[in-house]
Write an enzyme that holds these catalytic residues in place. Structure first.
Site, mmCIF file in Angstrom:
data_model
loop_
_atom_site.group_PDB
_atom_site.id
_atom_site.type_symbol
_atom_site.label_atom_id
_atom_site.label_comp_id
_atom_site.label_asym_id
_atom_site.label_seq_id
_atom_site.Cartn_x
_atom_site.Cartn_y
_atom_site.Cartn_z
ATOM 1 N N PHE A 319 0.860 -1.185 0.000
ATOM 2 C CA PHE A 319 0.000 0.000 0.000
ATOM 3 C C PHE A 319 0.899 1.238 0.000
ATOM 4 C CE2 PHE A 319 -3.032 3.121 1.477
ATOM 5 C CZ PHE A 319 -4.184 2.737 0.801
ATOM 6 N N CYS A 383 -1.772 -2.718 -5.918
ATOM 7 C CA CYS A 383 -1.303 -2.814 -4.534
ATOM 8 C C CYS A 383 -2.304 -3.527 -3.649
ATOM 9 C CB CYS A 383 -1.013 -1.418 -3.969
ATOM 10 S SG CYS A 383 -2.495 -0.432 -3.640
ATOM 11 N N CYS A 384 -1.781 -4.097 -2.579
ATOM 12 C CA CYS A 384 -2.580 -4.523 -1.431
ATOM 13 C C CYS A 384 -1.779 -4.108 -0.204
ATOM 14 C CB CYS A 384 -2.897 -6.021 -1.477
ATOM 15 S SG CYS A 384 -1.460 -7.101 -1.493
ATOM 16 N N ALA A 385 -1.989 -4.707 0.939
ATOM 17 C CA ALA A 385 -1.264 -4.255 2.126
ATOM 18 C C ALA A 385 0.235 -4.490 1.990
ATOM 19 C CB ALA A 385 -1.799 -4.957 3.364
ATOM 20 N N SER A 391 -2.740 -8.410 -4.460
ATOM 21 C CA SER A 391 -2.294 -7.668 -5.645
ATOM 22 C C SER A 391 -1.423 -8.533 -6.545
ATOM 23 C CB SER A 391 -1.529 -6.415 -5.221
ATOM 24 O OG SER A 391 -0.446 -6.742 -4.367
#
Length: 437
Positions: A319, A383-385, A391
């Site tokens: 992120f 994105c992800c975390a 992602s």
């Protein structure tokens, strides 16, 4: 609005008020009466609260919430909106009264004799309201609900006046010596929960609840429910020696909401829109969980680059920070837990998914198609975390669809070679290949 619609709103508001008002006085008064029968009702006041001044005139804004409570029901566009507001009221009242009965508390300050209009208003209040029913402050819970109801219905100077008057109502619970300090955050938490449970313009996050059959989701739900239960237990035990223990209710509620998401409510519990925005209630209620998720993200990505280039103007990463977005045209966001960032000139596309759970082929394909469309407008960040799972799945699908990889396994290997660790269960490879067709 047409006369028939207006009459329907007025009818719904009147009927709800005819139910809510007697219900409030009956249940609130009963809780007061039950507490008065006990000889051991504790309090949660700090010693320094004795320095809070008694301001008799603030009984006027304190009492004004009663008028706003009733009027707000009639200021709606549809009967459904009336029902939503009434359900928020009812939620706050039922939970607050249940707390008053189960864990009664009392105010310990004795008000001085007051004359004039304030004196009359205090006398009327004292005839009904005893020094019990403290935490959570139902006054504050209802204020949060009513403040939210009006803040987008007025504009300009009127909105500023409304914010100021709402602040006076809130602070008046202290300056009239009706409540102690810790009753306020407890009441605000309750009001936000009511807003979360019945959001504006959307279904309740629990309306589609179905017990999950996925084993991993069940285990995660149990994990978060256990954390919530532990924090609730600590809150009860700690409050016996210090009222500050009530503050543990905030992370306990946050974890309980996340547990509901994994148990069957899904990503709806985070109330994240397609443009990355989240509701006010979600932003505050789930803040303790988000703080933990943010720390977890920093720990796992501390030795990794924020992004890696997987080709054709597409980047994959954790992120992002705002500084990372200076050269990005579009963000494809797979997190449910983090709110999107507002950056001038940046397009934010959110596809909320719960962390650590597998994505369906349909969800993967939907996000991959969004990446392909966004590439026409400039660099894209998926994105992800952490950039390890949600992602990465979409990035792998993009590589396969673009012809840069023959299969999901090949695409994942390329992502790893680019410097991004990817951790995917075996069944996810099948979903990626299906989504890429």
């Amino acid at each position: 609005m047409p006369g028939s619609e207006r009459r329907a709103v007025l009818r719904a508001a009147a009927l709800w008020l005819l139910f809510l008002a007697p219900f409030f006085y009956l249940t609130y008064g009963t809780a007061n009466w039950l507490a008065s029968l006990r000889s051991d009702v504790p309090n949660v006041a700090f010693g320094w609260e004795r320095h809070i001044p008694f301001l008799a005139w603030t009984i006027v804004p304190y009492w004004s919430i009663n008028a706003f409570y009733a009027i707000s029901l009639f200021v709606n566009d549809t009967p459904e909106a009336v029902g939503r507001l009434a359900r928020r009221y009812l939620t706050a009242q039922v939970i607050a009264v249940a707390c008053f009965v189960a864990f009664p508390l009392q105010a310990i300050f004795l008000r001085p004799q007051t004359e004039g209009l304030p004196g009359f208003m205090f006398d009327v209040l004292g005839g009904f309201d005893k020094p019990f029913n403290q935490a959570p402050s139902l006054h504050i819970a209802l204020l949060v609900i009513i403040w939210d109801h009006w803040r987008f219905r007025i504009a300009g100077a009127a909105r500023i006046i409304w914010h100021l008057w709402s602040f006076l109502i809130g602070i008046s619970v202290l300056t009239t010596w009706q409540h102690h300090v810790l009753d306020i955050p407890a009441g605000a938490l309750l009001g936000l929960f009511a807003l979360w449970l019945f959001p504006s313009g959307d279904k309740s996050p629990l309306s589609g609840f179905r017990w999950t059959v996925e084993g991993k989701a069940r285990r995660l739900a149990a994990f978060y429910a256990g954390g919530a239960t532990g924090l609730l237990t600590l809150a009860i035990l700690a409050t016996r020696s210090s009222g500050a223990g009530l503050l543990l209710l905030w992370p306990a509620l946050a974890l309980a909401i996340v547990a509901l998401g994994y148990a069957g409510a899904g990503e709806a519990v985070f109330q994240k829109a397609a443009d990355g925005r989240i509701s006010l209630a979600s932003r505050w209620l789930l803040m303790p969980y988000r703080f933990g998720a943010w720390l977890n993200m920093l720990w796992w990505t501390r030795r990794l680059p924020e992004t890696v280039d997987i080709g054709d103007g597409v980047l994959l990463g954790r992120f992002p920070k705002r500084s990372t977005l200076s050269t990005i045209a579009t963000v494809i966001d797979l997190t449910a837990e983090f709110p999107g960032l507002v950056v001038p000139g940046l397009a934010w596309r959110a596809f909320p998914c719960l962390d650590l759970l597998s994505l369906t082929a349909g969800r993967i394909r939907e996000a991959a198609l969004a990446v392909e469309e966004a590439r026409r407008h400039g660099p894209v960040l998926i994105c992800c975390a952490l950039g390890f799972q949600r992602s990465a799945v979409v990035a792998a699908c993009v590589l396969v669809r673009a012809g840069h990889a023959a299969s999901a396994a090949t695409a994942v290997a390329q992502i790893r070679a680019a410097g991004r660790p990817v951790h995917l269960p075996v069944e996810t490879y099948v979903a990626i290949d299906e989504a890429a067709r």
